[in-house]
Design an enzyme around this catalytic site. Structure first.
Site, PDB file in Angstrom:
ATOM      1  N   ASP A 136       0.851  -1.198   0.000  1.00  0.00           N
ATOM      2  CA  ASP A 136       0.000   0.000   0.000  1.00  0.00           C
ATOM      3  C   ASP A 136       0.882   1.241   0.000  1.00  0.00           C
ATOM      4  O   ASP A 136       1.715   1.404   0.893  1.00  0.00           O
ATOM      5  CB  ASP A 136      -0.889   0.002   1.247  1.00  0.00           C
ATOM      6  CG  ASP A 136      -1.824  -1.202   1.273  1.00  0.00           C
ATOM      7  OD1 ASP A 136      -2.687  -1.285   0.394  1.00  0.00           O
ATOM      8  OD2 ASP A 136      -1.653  -2.067   2.152  1.00  0.00           O
ATOM      9  N   ASP A 172       4.351   0.536  -8.084  1.00  0.00           N
ATOM     10  CA  ASP A 172       3.993   1.310  -9.282  1.00  0.00           C
ATOM     11  C   ASP A 172       3.837   2.787  -8.920  1.00  0.00           C
ATOM     12  O   ASP A 172       3.258   3.547  -9.679  1.00  0.00           O
ATOM     13  CB  ASP A 172       2.696   0.782  -9.903  1.00  0.00           C
ATOM     14  CG  ASP A 172       1.544   0.822  -8.918  1.00  0.00           C
ATOM     15  OD1 ASP A 172       1.774   1.121  -7.732  1.00  0.00           O
ATOM     16  OD2 ASP A 172       0.403   0.552  -9.345  1.00  0.00           O
TER      17      ASP A 172
HETATM   18  C1  LIG Z   1      -1.814  -2.806  -2.609  1.00  0.00           C
HETATM   19  S1  LIG Z   1      -2.096  -4.440  -2.053  1.00  0.00           S
HETATM   20  C2  LIG Z   1      -1.091  -5.405  -3.156  1.00  0.00           C
HETATM   21  C3  LIG Z   1      -1.438  -6.846  -3.177  1.00  0.00           C
HETATM   22  C4  LIG Z   1      -0.577  -7.765  -4.060  1.00  0.00           C
HETATM   23  N1  LIG Z   1       0.794  -7.859  -3.585  1.00  0.00           N
HETATM   24  C5  LIG Z   1      -0.601  -7.333  -5.514  1.00  0.00           C
HETATM   25  O1  LIG Z   1       0.444  -6.964  -6.046  1.00  0.00           O
HETATM   26  O2  LIG Z   1      -1.690  -7.360  -6.123  1.00  0.00           O
HETATM   27  C6  LIG Z   1      -1.162  -4.516  -0.522  1.00  0.00           C
HETATM   28  C7  LIG Z   1      -1.615  -5.658   0.381  1.00  0.00           C
HETATM   29  O3  LIG Z   1      -0.801  -5.740   1.541  1.00  0.00           O
HETATM   30  C8  LIG Z   1      -1.605  -6.139   2.636  1.00  0.00           C
HETATM   31  N2  LIG Z   1      -0.913  -5.723   3.866  1.00  0.00           N
HETATM   32  C9  LIG Z   1      -0.579  -4.468   4.229  1.00  0.00           C
HETATM   33  N3  LIG Z   1       0.077  -4.465   5.393  1.00  0.00           N
HETATM   34  C10 LIG Z   1       0.175  -5.782   5.784  1.00  0.00           C
HETATM   35  C11 LIG Z   1       0.737  -6.414   6.921  1.00  0.00           C
HETATM   36  N4  LIG Z   1       1.337  -5.718   7.884  1.00  0.00           N
HETATM   37  N5  LIG Z   1       0.651  -7.755   7.000  1.00  0.00           N
HETATM   38  C12 LIG Z   1       0.031  -8.475   6.030  1.00  0.00           C
HETATM   39  N6  LIG Z   1      -0.519  -7.924   4.922  1.00  0.00           N
HETATM   40  C13 LIG Z   1      -0.451  -6.587   4.809  1.00  0.00           C
HETATM   41  C14 LIG Z   1      -2.923  -5.438   2.397  1.00  0.00           C
HETATM   42  O4  LIG Z   1      -3.990  -6.072   3.051  1.00  0.00           O
HETATM   43  C15 LIG Z   1      -3.053  -5.505   0.875  1.00  0.00           C
HETATM   44  O5  LIG Z   1      -3.780  -6.620   0.439  1.00  0.00           O
END
Ligand SMILES: C[S@@+](CC[C@H](N)C(=O)[O-])C[C@H]1O[C@@H](n2cnc3c(N)ncnc32)[C@H](O)[C@@H]1O
Length: 231
Positions: A136, A172
């Site tokens: 994120d 990105d």
């Molecule tokens: C922008 S999404 C990208 C998902 C995937 N990697 C992709 O490229 O489509 C970022 C993901 O990281 C997860 N996330 C953020 N912080 C996290 C944490 N501390 N532990 C586990 N998951 C986390 C969020 O729930 C989200 O699904």
């Protein structure tokens, strides 16, 4: 520690849980497949070789989203074992469905906070690589403190990697790429595999997501950063 002490030390998290609805399939996968492929924080410190039932290169993906990339990598590289962490339960359910559909045996899944899993469950110097794909970006300045890539996080990553292990990030969002480069370049114990301040082109093992393909068509950039832990 007292309750108030706990609150004082509450960490700023890299996610906000908006649970969303679980589909029936995802719920079923969590009920039926999680006991087989899932890992909970309550299990405490893990023995990764016992968990996978073999000794193989071990790769952790943090925040695997819907799990499409992770399932693809695991199918394409059956010689490796993959541990995926994603706090969003529908995503974890989705990955479990893919594990079953493709008959994958080399993935284990956690839906806890990756920071806690790293701190409490993953042994030091146990991972060959850690992947962080499209975390994120937390665009707004006031939210930058929520970005997962920070100096403390990076040292936690270093501790969990084997000497010579790889930390691979992709984003990105150019400003996040620059932030990653700054944090990683200042971090003790890492070397940029592409050379100082250089980004890497997408290695063949990182599948291109649909979202990324669309971005490419629209002319958006993607930045990969691959750093090696000191030996
Ligand atoms: C922008 S999404 C990208 C998902 C995937 N990697 C992709 O490229 O489509 C970022 C993901 O990281 C997860 N996330 C953020 N912080 C996290 C944490 N501390 N532990 C586990 N998951 C986390 C969020 O729930 C989200 O699904």
């Amino acid at each position: 520690m007292s309750a108030s002490g706990n609150q004082l030390h509450r960490r700023i998290r890299s996610f906000v849980l908006r649970e969303g609805r679980l589909t029936k399939g995802q719920q079923q996968a969590l009920d039926v497949l999680f006991p087989r492929f899932g890992v909970s924080l309550s299990q405490g410190p893990l023995d990764l070789e016992a968990l996978f039932g073999r000794s193989a290169p071990k790769i952790l993906e943090i925040g695997f989203g819907n799990g499409a990339s992770l399932a693809t990598m695991a199918a394409q590289h059956p010689q490796n074992d993959y541990f995926g962490i994603e706090v969003h339960r529908p995503g974890a359910g989705n990955l479990l469905l893919q594990i079953e559909a493709q008959g994958l045996t080399n993935i284990r899944v956690s839906h806890d906070d990756a920071i806690e899993v790293l701190q409490q469950q993953i042994p030091d110097q146990s991972l060959d690589a850690i992947y962080l794909f499209f975390p994120d970006p937390w665009h707004k300045r006031k939210h930058h403190k929520r970005r997962i890539v920070q100096s403390d996080f990076v040292q936690l990553i270093r501790r969990k990697l084997e000497p010579g292990g790889i930390f691979h990030m992709a984003t990105d969002w150019q400003h996040y790429a620059q932030h990653m480069m700054k944090v990683m370049s200042a971090a003790e114990g890492f070397e940029n595999t592409a050379g100082v301040d250089q980004y890497t082109s997408r290695p063949e093992y990182r599948p291109m997501t649909k979202f990324e393909q669309r971005g490419h068509r629209l002319g958006h950039g993607v930045w990969d950063l691959i750093f090696r832990r000191d030996v």
